[in-house]
Enzyme design. Structure first.
Site, PDB file in Angstrom:
ATOM      1  N   CYS A 156      43.982  46.910  33.230  1.00  0.00           N
ATOM      2  CA  CYS A 156      42.921  45.981  33.640  1.00  0.00           C
ATOM      3  C   CYS A 156      41.581  46.691  33.567  1.00  0.00           C
ATOM      4  CB  CYS A 156      43.177  45.506  35.072  1.00  0.00           C
ATOM      5  SG  CYS A 156      41.953  44.327  35.673  1.00  0.00           S
ATOM      6  N   LEU A 157      40.579  45.994  33.045  1.00  0.00           N
ATOM      7  CA  LEU A 157      39.242  46.584  32.945  1.00  0.00           C
ATOM      8  C   LEU A 157      38.670  46.897  34.330  1.00  0.00           C
ATOM      9  CD1 LEU A 157      37.805  44.313  30.105  1.00  0.00           C
ATOM     10  CD2 LEU A 157      38.502  46.715  29.909  1.00  0.00           C
TER      11      LEU A 157
ATOM     12  N   GLY B 285      40.976  40.348  27.376  1.00  0.00           N
ATOM     13  CA  GLY B 285      40.655  39.202  28.218  1.00  0.00           C
ATOM     14  C   GLY B 285      39.653  39.603  29.274  1.00  0.00           C
TER      15      GLY B 285
ATOM     16  N   HIS C 161      43.250  36.730  38.285  1.00  0.00           N
ATOM     17  CA  HIS C 161      41.900  37.159  38.693  1.00  0.00           C
ATOM     18  C   HIS C 161      41.139  36.004  39.351  1.00  0.00           C
ATOM     19  CE1 HIS C 161      41.426  41.267  37.319  1.00  0.00           C
ATOM     20  NE2 HIS C 161      41.762  40.989  36.071  1.00  0.00           N
TER      21      HIS C 161
ATOM     22  N   HIS D 207      47.604  37.071  33.676  1.00  0.00           N
ATOM     23  CA  HIS D 207      46.793  38.148  34.266  1.00  0.00           C
ATOM     24  C   HIS D 207      45.385  37.628  34.586  1.00  0.00           C
ATOM     25  CE1 HIS D 207      45.346  42.525  34.261  1.00  0.00           C
ATOM     26  NE2 HIS D 207      44.214  41.858  34.131  1.00  0.00           N
ATOM     27  N   GLU D 208      44.781  36.896  33.638  1.00  0.00           N
ATOM     28  CA  GLU D 208      43.412  36.368  33.846  1.00  0.00           C
ATOM     29  C   GLU D 208      43.392  35.289  34.917  1.00  0.00           C
ATOM     30  OE1 GLU D 208      41.429  38.249  32.651  1.00  0.00           O
ATOM     31  OE2 GLU D 208      42.521  39.074  30.947  1.00  0.00           O
TER      32      GLU D 208
ATOM     33  N   GLN E 159      35.692  39.061  37.458  1.00  0.00           N
ATOM     34  CA  GLN E 159      35.457  40.490  37.182  1.00  0.00           C
ATOM     35  C   GLN E 159      33.989  40.828  36.963  1.00  0.00           C
ATOM     36  OE1 GLN E 159      38.711  40.393  34.040  1.00  0.00           O
ATOM     37  NE2 GLN E 159      38.903  42.497  34.738  1.00  0.00           N
TER      38      GLN E 159
END
Ligand code: GNR
Ligand code: NI
Length: 177
Positions: free
Chosen positions: A92-93, A46, A138, A134-135, A51
């Site tokens: 997480c990226l 995702g 963000h 999670h997204e 981000q």
């Protein structure tokens, strides 16, 4: 198509609040294409626009094993969440190399728009439910490490800042420090 650079925690821009999308135009389609390319290349399941330093309510996701089931969520809202919760080991990226357990509702019902502005609803469980939540965090400026203890969070912050300094040295070996 273009790869976008992903902000790394503790970058303060990760805490900005994303605004709803109002124009379902070609610029939005380009952003989605670039975000999908960036997510697949990373690789991740995702990616939220926050981000990549775009503060609009746009998410791309693909939780399939075959990596061919792209989902695009615009202006998402959780319209229902289950009382029962599950703990999942999240990564997480924007927080590379760090994984820890986060507890969230195990099922959610989500309403969001597609690229053309049409509203859809779907129910998510398992990894998809984890990823959607999670997204969506963000987009509200929340990174998963904020659910961990202050002690863990500070250790993660120090580790990533140290890595950041090392990366800068590699890029500019002769620069003054
Ligand atoms: O690629 C990702 N994997 C992942 C694993 C467990 C829980 C959440 C995620 S999302 C993450 C990509 C990412 O950082 N999205 O914001
Ligand atoms: Ni993330």
């Amino acid at each position: 198509m273009a790869l976008l650079s992903i902000l790394r925690y503790p970058d303060p821009r990760l805490h900005k609040l994303a605004k709803p999308v109002t124009d379902f135009d070609d610029r939005l389609k380009q952003l989605i294409a670039d975000m999908a390319e960036t997510m697949y290349e990373a690789p991740g399941i995702g990616l939220a626009a926050t981000q990549v330093d775009v503060h609009q309510q746009v998410i791309v996701m693909d939780t399939s094993d075959t990596r061919d089931q792209l989902r695009v969520l615009i202006n998402p809202q959780i319209v229902w969440a289950s009382d029962d919760r599950q703990v999942y080991e999240e990564g997480c990226l924007s927080v590379p190399g760090i994984y820890d357990g986060v507890e969230r509702p195990s099922k959610v019902r989500v309403r969001s728009c597609d690229v053309d502005g049409n509203s859809h609803e779907f129910e998510a469980e398992g990894l998809l439910a984890v990823c959607v939540q999670h997204e969506m965090d963000h987009l509200k400026g929340t990174v998963f490490v904020e659910y961990l203890s202050p002690l863990k969070r500070n250790r993660i912050k120090s580790k990533l800042l140290k890595e950041e300094r090392e990366l800068k040295k590699e890029r500019h070996p002769m620069a003054a420090r």
